[in-house]
Design an enzyme around this catalytic site. Structure first.
Site, PDB file in Angstrom:
ATOM      1  N   HIS A   1      -5.549   1.999  -4.517  1.00 20.85           N
ATOM      2  CA  HIS A   1      -4.706   1.442  -3.459  1.00 20.85           C
ATOM      3  C   HIS A   1      -4.285   0.027  -3.795  1.00 20.85           C
ATOM      4  O   HIS A   1      -4.829  -0.603  -4.707  1.00 20.85           O
ATOM      5  CB  HIS A   1      -5.451   1.475  -2.109  1.00 20.85           C
TER       6      HIS A   1
ATOM      7  N   CYS B   1       0.822  -1.221   0.000  1.00 17.60           N
ATOM      8  CA  CYS B   1       0.000   0.000   0.000  1.00 17.60           C
ATOM      9  C   CYS B   1       0.851   1.264   0.000  1.00 17.60           C
ATOM     10  O   CYS B   1       0.665   2.158  -0.839  1.00 17.60           O
ATOM     11  CB  CYS B   1      -0.976  -0.018   1.173  1.00 17.60           C
TER      12      CYS B   1
ATOM     13  N   HIS C   1      -2.717   1.409   6.685  1.00 17.34           N
ATOM     14  CA  HIS C   1      -3.056   1.322   5.262  1.00 17.34           C
ATOM     15  C   HIS C   1      -3.189   2.723   4.689  1.00 17.34           C
ATOM     16  O   HIS C   1      -3.522   3.685   5.392  1.00 17.34           O
ATOM     17  CB  HIS C   1      -4.366   0.546   5.065  1.00 17.34           C
TER      18      HIS C   1
END
Length: 345
Positions: A321, A260, A309
């Protein structure tokens, strides 16, 4: 003529014992069955796998941070080692020069006491001694002062190098532990999946794909319909969107696989902007955006209370993402996960 004897009947006591034993065995079997671990349902397995994937990503970000720190320390250690080597060479040259002076004086009638002091095992006391007995010339005093200054620098550099190497050793241990944690979570998730029957595994994968489609809307957004960002943010958005379908790989910053935070690092790197390596650090860059309705394309959307994240806002309430192991870079609704902070780079 054969005699037909009536079979001997077991005694009532024996029948009672056997019946009681059988009843006990049945009861024990029932208890064992009652206490045996039930076969996990698809819903239970999915919930546990989702949790493990989140924990795996947390461990991966710890790995990224430890690796970044280790890389910095390794570079710093190399620089210090170079400085130590250069300082040692300069020390050798200074001492060599003093030795040549001593040799010349010996050949012409004896070594000056001041030079003997400079070459002694305790040169730090030379200036005080030389001053008290008035044996040092100005040039000799300056020569030894340079030698002593160089020795102090060398000692300091060696001390700094030792401290950096100790930090590197500790960070390497953290790095290895984080890597082991990631692999442990991945194995646990795979073991859970393997605990299901083939049919249940197929059904769970189909459900996960359906959930993924639902999280990003019925259709993939058309990049032409998204608001256009200018400058380096626009470049970063375009680069990140160009990597849709690229596999997630923890610890990777591209160009073909990403985690990520690695996707953010790579995309902004293509625009000439350097970002920190981890989602936690990325949660502190730039300026804070107060709310999602004020987000602009290129903003970093950080998720989770621990900031494990990150996605990049692309407009229309969407982010691009890299989700987790087994998935690919894709678009999802920006509020599909709890938002911690939004940062404008």
């Amino acid at each position: 003529m054969a005699s037909h004897r009536r079979p001997k009947q077991p005694s009532r006591a024996r029948v009672s014992v056997l019946t009681a034993a059988a009843a006990t065995a049945v009861a024990l079997s029932a208890q064992v069955a009652a206490h045996a671990a039930p076969q996990p349902s698809k819903a239970d397995v999915k919930a546990q796998i989702d949790q493990l994937q989140q924990e795996q990503e947390q461990a991966a970000e710890k790995y990224n941070g430890a690796k970044e720190r280790a890389d910095q320390l390794r570079k710093q250690s190399d620089q210090l080692q170079d400085q130590v080597a250069r300082s040692q060479d300069q020390m050798t040259q200074l001492k060599s020069g003093l030795s040549e002076v001593a040799g010349e004086q010996y050949r012409t009638g004896g070594i000056d006491p001041s030079v003997q002091l400079m070459l002694s095992s305790d040169p730090s006391g030379y200036l005080q001694k030389a001053s008290s007995v008035q044996q040092a010339s100005n040039s000799q005093a300056e020569a030894l002062k340079g030698l002593l200054d160089q020795q102090r620098r060398l000692d300091q550099q060696k001390s700094e190098a030792a401290a950096v190497l100790a930090s590197l050793d500790s960070t390497t241990k953290d790095l290895n532990q984080a890597k082991a944690d990631v692999n442990q979570k991945l194995k646990a998730a795979q073991d859970l999946m393997n605990s299901l029957s083939a049919a249940d595994r197929a059904a769970l994968r189909a459900q996960q794909q359906q959930d993924d489609r639902a999280s990003r809307g019925a259709d993939r957004p058309d990049i032409g319909q998204l608001p256009q960002a200018s400058g380096y943010a626009g470049v970063a958005v375009a680069k990140a969107m160009s990597k849709q379908g690229s596999p997630y790989q923890w610890g990777s910053t591209g160009p073909s696989t990403f985690d990520c935070s690695g996707l953010m690092v790579w995309a902004y790197g293509q625009a000439g902007v350097s970002l920190p390596r981890t989602s936690q650090e990325q949660g502190n860059v730039g300026t804070r955006v107060p709310s999602l309705d004020q987000a602009q394309p290129g903003d970093l959307v950080i998720y989770g209370p621990d900031r494990h994240h990150v996605g990049m806002y692309i407009g229309n309430g969407m982010v691009v993402h890299a989700p987790h192991t087994g998935d690919v870079v894709k678009v999802m609704k920006a509020d599909a996960m709890p938002i911690n902070t939004i940062r404008r780079v």
